[in-house]
Structure formats: C-alpha cells, structure tokens
Design an enzyme around this catalytic site. Structure first.
Site, PDB file in Angstrom:
ATOM      1  N   GLU A  75       0.871  -1.303  -0.042  1.00 41.80           N
ATOM      2  CA  GLU A  75      -0.042  -0.015   0.221  1.00 41.80           C
ATOM      3  C   GLU A  75       0.865   1.350   0.093  1.00 41.80           C
ATOM      4  O   GLU A  75       2.062   1.146   0.187  1.00 41.80           O
ATOM      5  CB  GLU A  75      -0.920   0.032   1.138  1.00 41.80           C
ATOM      6  CG  GLU A  75      -2.254  -0.495   0.923  1.00 41.80           C
ATOM      7  CD  GLU A  75      -3.366   0.474   0.218  1.00 41.80           C
ATOM      8  OE1 GLU A  75      -2.742   1.402  -0.287  1.00 41.80           O
ATOM      9  OE2 GLU A  75      -4.462  -0.057   0.109  1.00 41.80           O
ATOM     10  N   ASN A 108     -10.619   5.387   2.111  1.00 41.89           N
ATOM     11  CA  ASN A 108      -9.548   5.119   1.215  1.00 41.89           C
ATOM     12  C   ASN A 108      -9.245   6.174  -0.059  1.00 41.89           C
ATOM     13  O   ASN A 108     -10.325   7.051   0.226  1.00 41.89           O
ATOM     14  CB  ASN A 108      -9.954   3.540   0.551  1.00 41.89           C
ATOM     15  CG  ASN A 108      -8.634   2.758   0.621  1.00 41.89           C
ATOM     16  OD1 ASN A 108      -7.724   3.023   0.484  1.00 41.89           O
ATOM     17  ND2 ASN A 108      -8.843   1.598   0.804  1.00 41.89           N
ATOM     18  N   ASP A 142     -10.069   1.547  -4.366  1.00 39.40           N
ATOM     19  CA  ASP A 142      -8.831   1.314  -3.179  1.00 39.40           C
ATOM     20  C   ASP A 142      -8.234   2.799  -3.266  1.00 39.40           C
ATOM     21  O   ASP A 142      -8.853   3.778  -3.226  1.00 39.40           O
ATOM     22  CB  ASP A 142      -8.226   0.014  -3.321  1.00 39.40           C
ATOM     23  CG  ASP A 142      -7.538  -0.211  -1.959  1.00 39.40           C
ATOM     24  OD1 ASP A 142      -6.869   0.653  -1.438  1.00 39.40           O
ATOM     25  OD2 ASP A 142      -7.627  -1.397  -1.761  1.00 39.40           O
TER      26      ASP A 142
END
Length: 296
Positions: A18, A148, A201
């Site tokens: 991430e 997100n 995302d």
C-alpha cells in the site's frame, strides 16, 4: 494514454502492499506492507528494495519536511525517523484498536496530514476520515467501512476519498488556504456484479485533475475525469491492485502496489506476481507528493 502496459518492477510478495510515495529528492519510491508491517524504500535505478520493519501495522505515511515521516499506525498518528522507527505519538487512534487501524492517508499541498481508518469487521461502519491539526484529530467523515482513496485536485478546490466496500468515491469542496472542507457528496458509484467485485481502493491525481483509482479485486486501474465519468481503464496482471502513485524524474511512471493476502492457493499459482510492485508509463504526468509540515 499509456505507452506500455503494467509490468512488474519488484517481485515483493507483499501481503498487503500500500501507500506508494515517490520521493523526488532521493529518486526512490517508498511504500508499505501493512500486514508484514514495514516501510520499504525501492530504488528503481538499482532494483534494491530496503525494508524497515515496524512494531505494528502501518496504513499510510507522508514524507516529512526536514527528514523522516509522519505515519498512520494501528495505535495512532506517529512521527518516524529516517529508518522508520517510531519517535513521537502525535495523536492516539480514537477508535477501538482491536478492530480499527489507520489506513489510507496523505498530505494536502500545504502540508496538512489527513488519514482514515478501517473498520476491520466491516460490520458497524465505525471508520472515519480524519485531519490532524493543532495537535489533535478532527473527524471529517464518519460511518465508513474503509476510508480510502484520499486525493486532492491540483487547484486545491476538491478533496476526494472512497469507501471501498461500499463501491463509492466521494468528493467535497475544499479550501486549501484553511484546510476546511464542505459536505461530502457521491462523486462516482461503482456497480458490482457477481463476476466483478472490483472496488475503489487507493488513488492518485494527475496534473490534469483526473483521478486514478486502483480497483481491488478488479485487476485494473480506472482513470476518472473531473466530472466523475470513466475516462480510461488499464488492466493490471493481478487481482488486487491497492494504490497508485506517479514517480520518475518526469512523474510519468505510474507505480502500483498489490496484495496477496487472502488469495487462494489456486489464484496465487495463476498469479505468482501478486503482492508485487508494478509500473506503467503514462502520457500525462502526476504531481509531486506534498510533505508534512509541523507548522501546517
């Protein structure tokens, strides 16, 4: 829009890669693995990926003006030194750390830090999007499952964020001078199907104000126009891209982190590069990532 397809630049085998961040000073890409908690420093010139282990889950971070980082960990917002060692807790996670951790976040152009949380059971909608200012966390949005996709328009007039399990991207009017934002509105809603559960995302904004969203379990990155319509779709060779970031000297290399956690053995056999770091050249550049300023 792209001059090539996504290709793997680092077979990282990340459980939950991430928060890629290009450091234009060092010419490296920093990124995290949330579940094998570490901050990574990838040098595309040499292919070397340096790993700084952390004592707890790290969801997001921003580079810090003057060196080091600010980061959203499970327990709260912390400063980290150059080797990602936690130094000072700036604010505790106001939620139940047994079921909540910090997730996606970044700084605005003035160097203010924003970070959201994840309601891990995804049962009660207890997650929030926060702004860290004046030594405390201020909630901007509540009732979320997974905060997100945080990004800011190039002109500083819009703040974007998504709630991934709800297949929705929101935006709100933003005042870059004060850091204050208006009411949240639905900007784009994705309609899932039995065959396609791809959902928004992490994200990045390009220099034209288009919003690039990694679609988790969707094997693609979607470029949205400023009016919320889909402009282009770029396939990713694994199921779970998680977040994108523009990098390279011209900010025209789009990097994508991916995940392998929760994937079946059969899927991992078919997608051995799951959890890798991927890159693609783009025609439109991104924007330099703002750094955290303690005075912001």
């Amino acid at each position: 829009m792209s001059s090539s397809d996504f290709h793997c630049v680092l077979d990282a085998r990340a459980q939950l890669g991430e928060c890629p961040r290009w450091d234009e000073r060092e010419r490296v890409l920093y990124w995290v693995d949330i579940l094998q908690p570490a901050l990574h420093r990838f040098d595309p010139a040499t292919g070397v990926d340096q790993v700084f282990a952390l004592p707890e889950h790290i969801g997001c971070f921003s580079l810090r003006e003057g060196g080091g980082f600010i980061a959203g960990l499970r327990s709260g917002v912390w400063t980290l030194d150059d080797s990602a060692r936690p130094v000072t807790q700036l604010a505790a996670n106001p939620e139940d750390v047994r079921t909540s951790r910090f997730n996606d976040g970044r700084c605005d152009a003035a160097g203010r830090f924003f970070a959201g949380t994840i309601d891990e059971p995804k049962a009660g909608g207890h997650a929030h999007l926060y702004r860290y200012a004046d030594g405390r966390l201020e909630s901007l949005s509540s009732g979320l499952l997974t905060s997100n996709g945080l990004a800011f328009s190039p002109d500083g007039q819009w703040l974007y964020h998504s709630d991934t399990p709800n297949f929705t991207i929101y935006r709100r009017a933003y005042d870059a001078a004060t850091g204050q934002s208006g009411a949240s509105e639905v900007w784009a809603r994705i309609e899932p199907s039995a065959e396609d559960r791809g959902r928004p995302d992490g994200a990045a904004i390009d220099a034209e104000g288009y919003y690039w969203s990694a679609f988790y379990e969707g094997s693609r990155v979607v470029r949205f126009a400023p009016d919320g319509t889909v402009d282009a779709v770029y396939p990713v060779p694994v199921s779970c891209p998680t977040m994108c970031a523009f990098g390279g000297d011209d900010l025209r290399t789009l990097y994508i982190t991916t995940a392998r956690a929760g994937r079946s053995a059969d899927e991992l056999q078919r997608q051995p590069l799951a959890g890798g770091l991927f890159a693609m050249r783009t025609d439109v550049p991104g924007l330099a990532e703002p750094r955290w300023r303690e005075s912001a």
